[in-house]
Scaffold this motif. Structure first.
Motif, mmCIF file in Angstrom:
data_model
loop_
_atom_site.group_PDB
_atom_site.id
_atom_site.type_symbol
_atom_site.label_atom_id
_atom_site.label_comp_id
_atom_site.label_asym_id
_atom_site.label_seq_id
_atom_site.Cartn_x
_atom_site.Cartn_y
_atom_site.Cartn_z
ATOM 1 N N ASN A 223 0.811 -1.212 0.000
ATOM 2 C CA ASN A 223 0.000 0.000 0.000
ATOM 3 C C ASN A 223 0.842 1.259 0.000
ATOM 4 O O ASN A 223 0.387 2.324 -0.427
ATOM 5 N N THR A 224 2.087 1.179 0.464
ATOM 6 C CA THR A 224 2.965 2.350 0.535
ATOM 7 C C THR A 224 3.795 2.542 -0.728
ATOM 8 O O THR A 224 4.629 3.458 -0.785
ATOM 9 N N LEU A 225 3.612 1.675 -1.724
ATOM 10 C CA LEU A 225 4.354 1.724 -2.989
ATOM 11 C C LEU A 225 5.853 1.508 -2.800
ATOM 12 O O LEU A 225 6.668 1.928 -3.622
ATOM 13 N N SER A 226 6.231 0.861 -1.745
ATOM 14 C CA SER A 226 7.640 0.542 -1.529
ATOM 15 C C SER A 226 8.062 -0.580 -2.485
ATOM 16 O O SER A 226 7.436 -1.647 -2.513
ATOM 17 N N GLY A 227 9.099 -0.342 -3.263
ATOM 18 C CA GLY A 227 9.571 -1.311 -4.237
ATOM 19 C C GLY A 227 8.829 -1.282 -5.559
ATOM 20 O O GLY A 227 8.951 -2.223 -6.357
ATOM 21 N N PHE A 228 8.102 -0.198 -5.826
ATOM 22 C CA PHE A 228 7.338 -0.121 -7.071
ATOM 23 C C PHE A 228 8.251 -0.030 -8.291
ATOM 24 O O PHE A 228 7.982 -0.652 -9.329
ATOM 25 N N VAL A 229 9.334 0.737 -8.192
ATOM 26 C CA VAL A 229 10.245 0.881 -9.333
ATOM 27 C C VAL A 229 10.854 -0.466 -9.698
ATOM 28 O O VAL A 229 10.960 -0.832 -10.878
ATOM 29 N N ASN A 230 11.256 -1.238 -8.685
ATOM 30 C CA ASN A 230 11.813 -2.560 -8.945
ATOM 31 C C ASN A 230 10.768 -3.500 -9.556
ATOM 32 O O ASN A 230 11.097 -4.388 -10.353
ATOM 33 N N PHE A 231 9.485 -3.278 -9.218
ATOM 34 C CA PHE A 231 8.405 -4.083 -9.765
ATOM 35 C C PHE A 231 8.231 -3.846 -11.264
ATOM 36 O O PHE A 231 7.867 -4.770 -12.012
ATOM 37 N N THR A 232 8.474 -2.624 -11.716
ATOM 38 C CA THR A 232 8.286 -2.291 -13.130
ATOM 39 C C THR A 232 9.499 -2.624 -13.986
ATOM 40 O O THR A 232 9.437 -2.441 -15.215
ATOM 41 N N LEU A 233 10.598 -3.082 -13.395
ATOM 42 C CA LEU A 233 11.814 -3.375 -14.161
ATOM 43 C C LEU A 233 11.991 -4.882 -14.312
ATOM 44 O O LEU A 233 11.670 -5.656 -13.407
ATOM 45 N N ALA A 234 12.505 -5.276 -15.456
ATOM 46 C CA ALA A 234 12.798 -6.682 -15.747
ATOM 47 C C ALA A 234 14.306 -6.851 -15.951
ATOM 48 O O ALA A 234 15.023 -5.894 -16.228
ATOM 49 N N THR A 235 14.770 -8.078 -15.807
ATOM 50 C CA THR A 235 16.198 -8.387 -15.950
ATOM 51 C C THR A 235 16.459 -8.949 -17.345
ATOM 52 O O THR A 235 15.630 -9.694 -17.891
ATOM 53 N N SER A 236 17.573 -8.574 -17.920
ATOM 54 C CA SER A 236 17.916 -9.021 -19.268
ATOM 55 C C SER A 236 18.097 -10.544 -19.296
ATOM 56 O O SER A 236 18.480 -11.162 -18.295
ATOM 57 N N PRO A 237 17.834 -11.197 -20.424
ATOM 58 C CA PRO A 237 18.010 -12.655 -20.525
ATOM 59 C C PRO A 237 19.466 -13.083 -20.312
ATOM 60 O O PRO A 237 20.397 -12.293 -20.460
ATOM 61 N N GLN A 238 19.652 -14.361 -19.946
ATOM 62 C CA GLN A 238 21.000 -14.860 -19.688
ATOM 63 C C GLN A 238 21.861 -14.849 -20.951
ATOM 64 O O GLN A 238 23.068 -14.615 -20.883
ATOM 65 N N SER A 239 21.253 -15.099 -22.108
ATOM 66 C CA SER A 239 22.037 -15.075 -23.346
ATOM 67 C C SER A 239 22.641 -13.700 -23.593
ATOM 68 O O SER A 239 23.793 -13.575 -24.016
ATOM 69 N N TYR A 240 21.894 -12.665 -23.292
ATOM 70 C CA TYR A 240 22.407 -11.305 -23.462
ATOM 71 C C TYR A 240 23.494 -11.012 -22.446
ATOM 72 O O TYR A 240 24.497 -10.364 -22.755
ATOM 73 N N SER A 241 23.343 -11.509 -21.212
ATOM 74 C CA SER A 241 24.350 -11.261 -20.180
ATOM 75 C C SER A 241 25.658 -11.975 -20.505
ATOM 76 O O SER A 241 26.757 -11.443 -20.274
ATOM 77 N N GLN A 242 25.575 -13.177 -21.075
ATOM 78 C CA GLN A 242 26.796 -13.897 -21.430
ATOM 79 C C GLN A 242 27.550 -13.210 -22.562
ATOM 80 O O GLN A 242 28.776 -13.224 -22.601
#
Length: 369
Positions: A223-242
């Motif tokens: 309810n306090t919107l704590s961690g909302f920015v992290n909720f809207t972000l995704a992590t790049s695929p492992q193939s891209y990280s390698q």
């Protein structure tokens, strides 16, 4: 039709950039390792602040900077045109002898009607209507992105009223008055802009702004919107990280580590579409309710119009009845004239046949009046 064609051209010309930023920019970007391209060029993404901030900045530039430049042009251009017009129609010079007998040339004073003829010809109100309609579109279609746009439009119109008054009174000839029932094709154009603005603001709030994701996160996560920015972000695929030395990055989107959409994405899509439908139905219902409650013509004016219409009908009926009414005794007089047709007045008398109407039949022999 000419007005409609010009408006369509100006509509595409002025609104294409805000529409692109609002509904298309950052929508078809893809994700790291699978970026989408158009003609070999990677699609443009929004900045870190989102596309809504870019749209607000563009509207501020249009509503402040562009309108200021337009007002300066409307003040300078008529002055320059009027000066050039008067220079071409310069009054003729006449010779005058001074006290020493020398001849000199002086300007002949122009009469008021000649001075008025030297003014610019009024080209009508087409450009003024077009400017106001385009401004109305900016402050309604994208008002959710820049709520201050109507305020800047109001200030601009205050200034422009005085500039137009000065222009029409001092720089232009008096225009010829023409009777008009209404504003013509401009009214359907304004109605089109109004309906477009409702749908545009609904999609802008639902898809471009973060209103719906914040509301969803508030009722499902925190309810306090704590961690909302992290909720809207995704992590790049492992193939891209390698490929980039095992370095992962974050990007805005609701995807998993393989680049597939998460269930939250479809939940938000359903909520956004529901919000658009509910929003436009509520706004159109309120608009229709106001339209029913507030009449187009005030009651006092409507009563006066009905009274004038009634008086006109009464006057027409009275004139028709008078036209059909005959003077009493006409038929008897006409029959008497037929019987006495052999009696012809003596030459030189002042008798006139119409005088028979003034003399009753019982008065005896007819004499000259």
């Amino acid at each position: 039709m000419f007005i409609l064609k010009v408006f369509i051209f100006q509509f595409v010309n002025f609104y294409s950039s805000p529409v692109y930023i609002t509904f298309f920019k950052g929508r078809f970007v893809g994700y790291p390792g699978n970026y989408k391209t158009l003609f070999g060029v990677r699609n443009e993404d929004c900045g870190a602040g989102g596309c809504l901030i870019e749209l607000a900045q563009e509207l501020l530039v249009i509503m402040v900077g562009k309108q200021l430049i337009n007002n300066i042009q409307e003040f300078i251009f008529p002055k320059a045109k009027s000066w050039w017009q008067k220079k071409k129609m310069h009054p003729q010079l006449k010779e005058k002898k001074d006290t020493a007998g020398e001849k000199s040339q002086i300007e002949e004073d122009a009469s008021p009607w000649e001075a008025d003829y030297q003014l610019l010809v009024c080209e009508g109100l087409f450009s003024e209507y077009l400017e106001m309609v385009l401004q109305f579109g900016f402050i309604t279609i994208f008002v959710a992105a820049c709520p201050l746009a109507p305020l800047f439009a109001l200030i601009n119109n205050w200034v422009e009223i005085r500039l137009d008054a000065q222009k029409f009174v001092t720089e232009y000839r008096r225009p010829v008055v023409e009777r008009a029932q209404d504003i013509g094709i401009w009214f359907p154009i304004l109605q089109f802009i109004t309906h477009t603005a409702v749908l545009s603001n609904a999609f802008l709030i639902a898809f471009t702004s973060s209103f719906v994701p914040r509301l969803y996160y508030r009722y499902t996560r925190d309810n306090t919107l704590s961690g909302f920015v992290n909720f809207t972000l995704a992590t790049s695929p492992q193939s891209y990280s390698q490929q980039h030395h095992n370095t992962s990055c974050r990007y805005q989107g609701f995807r998993d580590d393989e680049g597939e959409y998460l269930p939250e994405y479809f939940h938000l899509l359903a909520i956004r579409l529901s919000f658009v439908i509910i929003f436009e139905h509520v706004v159109f219902f309120i608009g229709r309710l106001i339209d029913m409650m507030v009449s187009d013509i005030p009651e006092e004016v409507e009563m006066k119009m009905k009274r004038e219409h009634y008086m006109a009908k009464e006057a027409l009926a009275e004139n028709q009845s008078l036209g059909r009414t005959m003077i009493p005794g006409d038929k008897d007089i006409l029959s008497n004239l037929r019987q006495r047709g052999s009696r012809v007045p003596q030459p030189g008398s002042d008798f006139h046949p119409l005088d028979l109407k003034e003399i009753p039949e019982e008065t005896g022999p007819i004499t000259s009046c």
